[in-house]
Design a protein around this motif. Structure first.
Motif, PDB file in Angstrom:
ATOM      1  N   PRO B 346     -73.523 -36.088 -35.123  1.00  0.00           N
ATOM      2  CA  PRO B 346     -72.660 -36.430 -36.267  1.00  0.00           C
ATOM      3  C   PRO B 346     -71.186 -36.423 -35.844  1.00  0.00           C
ATOM      4  O   PRO B 346     -70.850 -35.917 -34.774  1.00  0.00           O
ATOM      5  CB  PRO B 346     -72.952 -35.313 -37.266  1.00  0.00           C
ATOM      6  N   GLU B 347     -70.361 -37.001 -36.712  1.00  0.00           N
ATOM      7  CA  GLU B 347     -68.954 -37.167 -36.331  1.00  0.00           C
ATOM      8  C   GLU B 347     -68.265 -35.829 -36.048  1.00  0.00           C
ATOM      9  O   GLU B 347     -67.549 -35.688 -35.077  1.00  0.00           O
ATOM     10  CB  GLU B 347     -68.206 -37.927 -37.420  1.00  0.00           C
ATOM     11  N   HIS B 348     -68.483 -34.862 -36.932  1.00  0.00           N
ATOM     12  CA  HIS B 348     -67.867 -33.545 -36.713  1.00  0.00           C
ATOM     13  C   HIS B 348     -68.943 -32.525 -36.377  1.00  0.00           C
ATOM     14  O   HIS B 348     -69.292 -31.686 -37.197  1.00  0.00           O
ATOM     15  CB  HIS B 348     -67.100 -33.093 -37.963  1.00  0.00           C
ATOM     16  N   ASP B 349     -69.518 -32.610 -35.192  1.00  0.00           N
ATOM     17  CA  ASP B 349     -70.530 -31.616 -34.847  1.00  0.00           C
ATOM     18  C   ASP B 349     -69.886 -30.510 -34.031  1.00  0.00           C
ATOM     19  O   ASP B 349     -69.040 -30.767 -33.187  1.00  0.00           O
ATOM     20  CB  ASP B 349     -71.677 -32.273 -34.067  1.00  0.00           C
ATOM     21  N   PRO B 350     -70.281 -29.263 -34.345  1.00  0.00           N
ATOM     22  CA  PRO B 350     -69.626 -28.160 -33.633  1.00  0.00           C
ATOM     23  C   PRO B 350     -70.292 -27.827 -32.299  1.00  0.00           C
ATOM     24  O   PRO B 350     -69.782 -26.992 -31.567  1.00  0.00           O
ATOM     25  CB  PRO B 350     -69.799 -26.986 -34.611  1.00  0.00           C
ATOM     26  N   TRP B 351     -71.431 -28.435 -31.972  1.00  0.00           N
ATOM     27  CA  TRP B 351     -72.211 -27.952 -30.830  1.00  0.00           C
ATOM     28  C   TRP B 351     -72.400 -28.959 -29.705  1.00  0.00           C
ATOM     29  O   TRP B 351     -72.270 -28.589 -28.538  1.00  0.00           O
ATOM     30  CB  TRP B 351     -73.601 -27.474 -31.306  1.00  0.00           C
ATOM     31  N   ILE B 352     -72.744 -30.208 -30.045  1.00  0.00           N
ATOM     32  CA  ILE B 352     -73.229 -31.102 -28.988  1.00  0.00           C
ATOM     33  C   ILE B 352     -72.090 -31.687 -28.155  1.00  0.00           C
ATOM     34  O   ILE B 352     -72.129 -31.637 -26.914  1.00  0.00           O
ATOM     35  CB  ILE B 352     -74.110 -32.229 -29.576  1.00  0.00           C
ATOM     36  N   ARG B 353     -71.043 -32.204 -28.827  1.00  0.00           N
ATOM     37  CA  ARG B 353     -69.904 -32.710 -28.039  1.00  0.00           C
ATOM     38  C   ARG B 353     -69.277 -31.603 -27.199  1.00  0.00           C
ATOM     39  O   ARG B 353     -69.023 -31.800 -26.011  1.00  0.00           O
ATOM     40  CB  ARG B 353     -68.861 -33.367 -28.938  1.00  0.00           C
ATOM     41  N   PRO B 354     -69.047 -30.421 -27.800  1.00  0.00           N
ATOM     42  CA  PRO B 354     -68.494 -29.336 -26.957  1.00  0.00           C
ATOM     43  C   PRO B 354     -69.406 -28.984 -25.789  1.00  0.00           C
ATOM     44  O   PRO B 354     -68.933 -28.660 -24.702  1.00  0.00           O
ATOM     45  CB  PRO B 354     -68.369 -28.159 -27.930  1.00  0.00           C
ATOM     46  N   TYR B 355     -70.739 -29.068 -26.015  1.00  0.00           N
ATOM     47  CA  TYR B 355     -71.680 -28.819 -24.908  1.00  0.00           C
ATOM     48  C   TYR B 355     -71.477 -29.856 -23.800  1.00  0.00           C
ATOM     49  O   TYR B 355     -71.310 -29.509 -22.633  1.00  0.00           O
ATOM     50  CB  TYR B 355     -73.119 -28.843 -25.422  1.00  0.00           C
ATOM     51  N   LEU B 356     -71.496 -31.131 -24.213  1.00  0.00           N
ATOM     52  CA  LEU B 356     -71.331 -32.186 -23.195  1.00  0.00           C
ATOM     53  C   LEU B 356     -69.981 -32.040 -22.475  1.00  0.00           C
ATOM     54  O   LEU B 356     -69.865 -32.266 -21.276  1.00  0.00           O
ATOM     55  CB  LEU B 356     -71.442 -33.567 -23.851  1.00  0.00           C
ATOM     56  N   ARG B 357     -68.994 -31.627 -23.256  1.00  0.00           N
ATOM     57  CA  ARG B 357     -67.652 -31.477 -22.698  1.00  0.00           C
ATOM     58  C   ARG B 357     -67.613 -30.466 -21.539  1.00  0.00           C
ATOM     59  O   ARG B 357     -66.783 -30.558 -20.627  1.00  0.00           O
ATOM     60  CB  ARG B 357     -66.704 -31.038 -23.825  1.00  0.00           C
ATOM     61  N   THR B 358     -68.517 -29.468 -21.566  1.00  0.00           N
ATOM     62  CA  THR B 358     -68.453 -28.426 -20.542  1.00  0.00           C
ATOM     63  C   THR B 358     -68.793 -28.956 -19.150  1.00  0.00           C
ATOM     64  O   THR B 358     -68.547 -28.273 -18.160  1.00  0.00           O
ATOM     65  CB  THR B 358     -69.402 -27.242 -20.837  1.00  0.00           C
ATOM     66  N   TYR B 359     -69.364 -30.167 -19.081  1.00  0.00           N
ATOM     67  CA  TYR B 359     -69.633 -30.697 -17.741  1.00  0.00           C
ATOM     68  C   TYR B 359     -68.340 -30.993 -16.981  1.00  0.00           C
ATOM     69  O   TYR B 359     -68.358 -31.141 -15.755  1.00  0.00           O
ATOM     70  CB  TYR B 359     -70.554 -31.924 -17.816  1.00  0.00           C
ATOM     71  N   SER B 360     -67.232 -31.075 -17.703  1.00  0.00           N
ATOM     72  CA  SER B 360     -65.944 -31.249 -17.007  1.00  0.00           C
ATOM     73  C   SER B 360     -65.423 -29.921 -16.446  1.00  0.00           C
ATOM     74  O   SER B 360     -64.577 -29.912 -15.557  1.00  0.00           O
ATOM     75  CB  SER B 360     -64.901 -31.848 -17.951  1.00  0.00           C
ATOM     76  N   GLU B 361     -65.949 -28.813 -16.985  1.00  0.00           N
ATOM     77  CA  GLU B 361     -65.378 -27.505 -16.619  1.00  0.00           C
ATOM     78  C   GLU B 361     -65.469 -27.222 -15.117  1.00  0.00           C
ATOM     79  O   GLU B 361     -64.604 -26.599 -14.535  1.00  0.00           O
ATOM     80  CB  GLU B 361     -66.109 -26.385 -17.375  1.00  0.00           C
ATOM     81  N   THR B 362     -66.600 -27.652 -14.520  1.00  0.00           N
ATOM     82  CA  THR B 362     -66.804 -27.341 -13.103  1.00  0.00           C
ATOM     83  C   THR B 362     -66.288 -28.458 -12.199  1.00  0.00           C
ATOM     84  O   THR B 362     -66.575 -28.475 -11.010  1.00  0.00           O
ATOM     85  CB  THR B 362     -68.302 -27.096 -12.831  1.00  0.00           C
ATOM     86  N   ILE B 363     -65.518 -29.402 -12.807  1.00  0.00           N
ATOM     87  CA  ILE B 363     -64.950 -30.499 -12.004  1.00  0.00           C
ATOM     88  C   ILE B 363     -63.427 -30.494 -12.078  1.00  0.00           C
ATOM     89  O   ILE B 363     -62.749 -30.582 -11.058  1.00  0.00           O
ATOM     90  CB  ILE B 363     -65.493 -31.866 -12.503  1.00  0.00           C
ATOM     91  N   ALA B 364     -62.886 -30.367 -13.321  1.00  0.00           N
ATOM     92  CA  ALA B 364     -61.448 -30.495 -13.520  1.00  0.00           C
ATOM     93  C   ALA B 364     -60.681 -29.370 -12.826  1.00  0.00           C
ATOM     94  O   ALA B 364     -61.182 -28.249 -12.703  1.00  0.00           O
ATOM     95  CB  ALA B 364     -61.131 -30.502 -15.014  1.00  0.00           C
ATOM     96  N   ALA B 365     -59.483 -29.684 -12.379  1.00  0.00           N
ATOM     97  CA  ALA B 365     -58.573 -28.697 -11.768  1.00  0.00           C
ATOM     98  C   ALA B 365     -59.219 -27.986 -10.580  1.00  0.00           C
ATOM     99  O   ALA B 365     -59.045 -26.789 -10.387  1.00  0.00           O
ATOM    100  CB  ALA B 365     -58.090 -27.677 -12.811  1.00  0.00           C
ATOM    101  N   GLY B 366     -59.951 -28.735  -9.774  1.00  0.00           N
ATOM    102  CA  GLY B 366     -60.618 -28.141  -8.602  1.00  0.00           C
ATOM    103  C   GLY B 366     -62.069 -27.887  -8.930  1.00  0.00           C
ATOM    104  O   GLY B 366     -62.375 -27.027  -9.752  1.00  0.00           O
ATOM    105  N   THR B 367     -62.982 -28.639  -8.299  1.00  0.00           N
ATOM    106  CA  THR B 367     -64.409 -28.464  -8.590  1.00  0.00           C
ATOM    107  C   THR B 367     -64.839 -27.046  -8.224  1.00  0.00           C
ATOM    108  O   THR B 367     -64.158 -26.347  -7.469  1.00  0.00           O
ATOM    109  CB  THR B 367     -65.273 -29.439  -7.757  1.00  0.00           C
ATOM    110  N   SER B 368     -65.991 -26.653  -8.753  1.00  0.00           N
ATOM    111  CA  SER B 368     -66.540 -25.334  -8.408  1.00  0.00           C
ATOM    112  C   SER B 368     -66.689 -25.186  -6.895  1.00  0.00           C
ATOM    113  O   SER B 368     -66.541 -24.087  -6.362  1.00  0.00           O
ATOM    114  CB  SER B 368     -67.912 -25.157  -9.053  1.00  0.00           C
TER     115      SER B 368
END
Lengths: 329, 384
Positions: B346-368
């Motif tokens: 849904p347009e304002h979902d609190p879970w799925i977009r933020p989940y997908l977004r975390t795939y950037s966490e281990t890439i941005a600003a220096g990969t893991s």
């Protein structure tokens, strides 16, 4: 707020370090495989003389009058040197004995040995480091007890997975404990110190793995230059850091007897046991075949981590408890 | 070791709590685009007017000039109040500003820092290039000195919010004939300068979600007075920014994430029944995550404690490497709790977009992987 140790605390750690480097070298853990038993009982009178057995005991009872923060720092060093967990029995016994001057004096001087008891699944008890001990300590959220070793009956020796430790099965007689306290306070201290010890295990395994990765050569290079090994070492460093920060945090919470002690101590236990188990396993892998032998102490870190897990009531039990408490403000 | 706050700290906490309670925005944060920019700038402006922007920034540039302990208290109260995570303003507040404070000239500081604090401008970051991601030091976007200007030709990529930004922190190659780290310059680029073109790049969180850009520079003229630090010393300048990001800059988000985990525990109880916390693999994972977020708070306290002795060092890589994976594991559990409902977007979902977004966490600003190289080499002393 400051989580770094004070100058006095650093002095205490340095004293523990230099004592253990001299008296408890890691080489002592490299005999031929078999039920080895505990050599560390001979350290107890020396530790007693240095005051280490009464760090958290009030001065009027003959202790140093410090608290869980200082004990935590020292237990981390015990973990690095894989000192027998009988040390926890002694430290808890020192607290339980408060009020009985003769008993306290004997325990704080390291003139007694104290084992630990763990409830077995399906009934009965496991005793650890109790075979040549005078007393046995048990701890739980409901309360903690100090008993004469003779309170346990039908005792049978069992080979321990960690062959440096003495394990037994036993039943408890109807005898009354020598000393008993109700409530979770001492349990929190026990779990805190087990977690601190686990941090030391995680750090010891990390250090051992990194040192080996710096000297072992394959394909014409030291293996620590390969990312496959380097990243394993980095992961060990991360897990050890996570655990050491949380254990430092909860040590202050326990020392201050804050209401969130249960929550913070459990969090420490979950991350510290996890770090000790992971680093114990990873260190073996970094060593390769030699890590699978009894000719290095790599295997002892892993086995000791499992012992700590069991002494903490197991990760499974701690996880259930972790969700019970509300998150502190 | 102690966890005691002074009476003055407690007073500061109380004031922060009161102000936040009255002022945290009640309208939902728009998910992207110009509406999100305007919304975030307005909230930043409100914090500035309230006297709460830049708690640990120097006073002469509009900050409060307080200690990192105060910053920590502010972030804790900010999280407790459920205040929004400033996404678009992150680069300005947490990269550009600390870099300017550390390495900028007086003119650069007094011009830019107040604008950032007052919520008047949005910054983006021009570091990565199509052929230089993890190997940032090999960047090729070329700048030559022509009179009192740099003339830039080349391209940058993965530039978040370039289409919404006023300014950019830009790394360019000013000397191609020296070892790669010695010929880089860090400069401030006005995004309205002629010769800049953008190509939007959609990200994986939802179709049509414009977040990244490739930025093309054709004879873009940047005054030499915009260079931060010395020409050809940009690598050192950039490292001071990245060091900050890996340490204290992520503090507010780390504190905030503990709140996310509590929502996940509640979600699990609501959807799967209270027994889930005791006898289920989900419960075991949530318990471990709760312990790990508690540990993250302790790590943050340790970073602050160490800051009393000096700036955060490579050890902050340990914290960042841990937290980026912890976020992934935390958000992932929402999918397992929701079952097939997790397929709904849904347009304002609190879970799925933020989940997908975390795939950037281990890439941005220096990969893991780069983080682990840094830990292996700089913290543990393993050879390159």
């Amino acid at each position: 707020m400051n989580l770094l140790p004070t100058d006095e605390q650093v002095q205490l750690v340095d004293a523990a370090k230099s004592f253990l480097e001299g008296e408890a070298p890691m080489e002592r853990l490299r005999p031929q495989y078999g039920q080895v038993g505990n050599h560390d009982g001979k350290l107890w009178p020396q530790l007693g003389e240095l005051g280490f057995l009464g760090i958290g005991v009030a001065e009027e009872h003959g202790g140093l009058g410090l608290g869980a923060a200082e004990e935590t720092l020292v237990f981390r060093e015990y973990g690095r040197h894989l000192v027998s967990p009988g040390i926890l029995g002694l430290v808890l016994a020192g607290r339980l004995a408060a009020g009985d001057a003769a008993l306290t004096e004997k325990i704080l001087a390291g003139k007694a040995k104290v084992g630990l008891s763990i409830r077995r699944q399906g009934g009965g008890w496991h005793l650890l480091e109790a075979k040549d001990a005078d007393y046995v300590v048990s701890y739980s959220e409901e309360g903690s007890e100090l008993r004469a070793v003779s309170d346990y009956v039908e005792v049978t020796d069992i080979m321990c997975m960690d062959s440096h430790l003495l394990l037994q099965r036993a039943k408890l007689s109807a005898a009354k404990p020598l000393r008993a306290v109700k409530g979770p306070e001492l349990y929190h201290v026990a779990i805190q110190l087990l977690s601190a010890y686990a941090v030391g295990v995680a750090e010891g395994a990390l250090r051992m793995g990194v040192e080996y990765a710096k000297i072992r050569e394959q394909f014409g290079k030291v293996i620590g230059s390969f990312q496959a090994i380097k990243h394993k070492c980095a992961d060990m460093a991360i897990w050890a850091e996570v655990a050491s920060c949380q254990v430092a945090f909860s040590s202050v919470v326990v020392a201050d007897k804050r209401a969130d002690a249960g929550f913070q101590v459990r969090a420490s236990n979950l991350v510290a046991i996890d770090a000790a188990l992971k680093n114990g396993a990873t260190n073996i892998q970094v060593h390769g075949a030699i890590g699978f032998t009894a000719e290095t102490e790599a295997h002892v870190y892993l086995k000791r981590a499992h012992v700590l897990d069991t002494l903490s009531g197991s990760l499974r039990e701690q996880r259930t408890g972790m969700l019970r408490d509300p998150v502190p403000a | 070791m102690n966890l005691d706050f002074t009476a003055e700290d407690d007073l500061f906490r109380e004031e922060a709590r009161d102000w936040l309670q009255d002022n945290v925005p009640r309208t939902p944060q728009p998910p992207d685009g110009w509406p999100q920019r305007e919304w975030e700038l307005a909230w930043q402006a409100k914090q500035y007017e309230g006297g709460w922007a830049g708690v640990s920034w120097p006073k002469e540039y509009g900050g409060k000039g307080l200690s990192l302990t105060h910053q920590l208290i502010w972030f804790e109260e900010y999280a407790r109040a459920g205040a929004p995570n400033a996404q678009l303003l992150f680069v300005g507040c947490n990269h550009a500003a600390p870099t300017l404070v550390a390495k900028g000239t007086e003119e650069q500081k007094s011009f830019h820092l107040p604008k950032i604090l007052k919520g008047e401008v949005l910054w983006c970051q021009g570091f990565s290039e199509p052929n230089n991601g993890s190997d940032l030091g090999g960047l090729r976007c070329r700048a030559v000195i022509d009179g009192d200007h740099l003339v830039v030709n080349g391209s940058k990529i993965w530039t978040s919010s370039a289409h919404l930004a006023d300014w950019q922190e830009l790394l360019v190659r000013t000397d191609p004939d020296v070892p790669k780290h010695k010929g880089i310059t860090w400069t401030i680029c006005d995004m309205k300068t002629p010769g800049i073109e953008l190509r939007p790049i959609n990200i994986m969180t939802a179709p049509g979600h414009h977040h990244f850009n490739q930025v093309f520079y054709t004879d873009v003229r940047i005054p030499l007075t915009n260079v931060v630090g010395e020409v050809n010393d940009g690598w050192n300048v950039a490292m001071s920014t990245l060091g900050f990001e890996r340490g204290t800059a992520s503090m507010s988000e780390q504190i905030r994430f503990g709140v996310v985990l509590e929502k996940l525990i509640k979600l699990a109880e609501e959807r799967l029944g209270p027994g889930v916390l005791e006898h289920d693999e989900i419960g075991a994972r949530l318990a471990q995550l709760r312990a790990e977020w508690a540990a993250t708070r302790a790590m943050t306290y340790m970073v602050v404690s160490k800051s009393f002795k000096g700036a955060p060092g490579s050890e902050s890589s340990l914290l960042r490497a841990f937290v980026s994976q912890l976020k992934q594991r935390s958000r992932r559990i929402a999918v397992d709790i929701l079952g097939s409902d997790s397929l709904e977007l849904p347009e304002h979902d609190p879970w799925i977009r933020p989940y997908l977004r975390t795939y950037s966490e281990t890439i941005a600003a220096g990969t893991s992987e780069i983080q682990r190289n840094i830990i292996g080499e700089r913290v543990l002393g393993l050879p390159r």
